[in-house]
Design an enzyme around this catalytic site. Sequence first.
Site, PDB file in Angstrom:
ATOM      1  N   HIS A 140      32.451  -1.460   1.048  1.00 59.32           N
ATOM      2  CA  HIS A 140      33.213  -2.380   0.203  1.00 59.32           C
ATOM      3  C   HIS A 140      34.678  -1.928   0.184  1.00 59.32           C
ATOM      4  CE1 HIS A 140      29.471  -3.999  -1.036  1.00 59.32           C
ATOM      5  NE2 HIS A 140      29.454  -3.681  -2.306  1.00 59.32           N
ATOM      6  N   CYS A 169      28.209  -0.787  -7.648  1.00 55.77           N
ATOM      7  CA  CYS A 169      28.896  -0.166  -6.501  1.00 55.77           C
ATOM      8  C   CYS A 169      30.420  -0.340  -6.563  1.00 55.77           C
ATOM      9  CB  CYS A 169      28.355  -0.763  -5.201  1.00 55.77           C
ATOM     10  SG  CYS A 169      28.166  -2.549  -5.267  1.00 55.77           S
TER      11      CYS A 169
END
Length: 344
Positions: A243, A130
């Site tokens: 994130h 990710c």
Amino acid sequence: MSREYNVAVLGATGAVGREMLNSLSDRGFPVKSVKALASSRSAGSVLEFDGKELKVEEVGPDSFKGSDIALFSAGSGASSEYAPLAAKSGCVVVDNSSYWRQDPRVPLVIPEVNSNAVKKHKGIIANPNCSTIQMLVALKPIYDAVGIKRVVVSTYQSVSGTGQKGVEELAEQTRLLFNSQEYAPKVYPHRIAFNCLPHIDAFTDNGYTKEEMKMVNETVKIFDDPNILVTATCVRVPVFYGHSESVWMETGRAIKPEAARELLARAPGVLVLDDPAQNVYPLASEAAGREDVLVGRIRADNTLENGLVMWVVADNLKKGAATNAVEIAELLIRDPELLKTDWS
Ligand code: A2P
């Protein structure tokens, strides 16, 4: 009538697996049937797909017969066991675990960055980490324009990256702390509520964690550039979804922040949010639920002529995982040749 496809999702009950189902539906992927697969623990439970009930089945060696494409997000153990079986039975696997990412037979693909790599697959395609995905979507236009020699990245990663259990641990610890009760960390080695842990995945012999080395090695493979230098510090923060990354780069040739901003504004999959005077910059709370990568705080480094700094945020379950996997599946169905497998 245009063709529709039989799709399997392994790990369908997990944080990423659920997003894979959402993403297939939201993006209008031409689905003939969807099979939801997980372990025996959740076999028989019911999920929702396109407003209809979907019964979860326990995965087994024959689960992928008759499927055209399988999206995997059930961890490395399940991927190592089932991806070759699926590929041998004629089903192309897009795997979200780290197990196959460095295998030379397996392309590692971000559609905005290296979509051509998908053509080399033999039945298994890996979805990158990710943190790597969002960083490279943001670096790609600058890399193409002026080259990038070196990247220094620090991440601020949400607990959903650990899966549903990470989300539950942060929620539970927060509740207990507000009620002055004892808590015992289970998923993380220390308290994650009101804390920052510079520790994601296991430590390796060189002092970096596996998560940090994934960012290094995956960047080299995806850019197909053995000379690009990356150093990463990956930090788990008490955020549920999204994130954030502070990304510093040394470019090959100098580029002004304004020029970088323009390139990024035209880049696929990127949304520039960069008006600090108005308090406009990417936030995890805004990225959650979105499919694009948000970039802002684009500025010149004040210590190095060719240095450029930016702040990059994305929904780790969507572009960082499920959306990227479904976009790879979308590349596959554009060319019937790409739905063939040749795994031995
Ligand atoms: P299950 O619900 O049966 O445990 P998360 O990343 O949110 O922790 O989710 C992990 C997903 O992977 C879940 O769907 C989980 O299924 C599935 N899973 C984990 N290990 C296996 C396994 N060995 N075989 C099949 N599915 C697995």
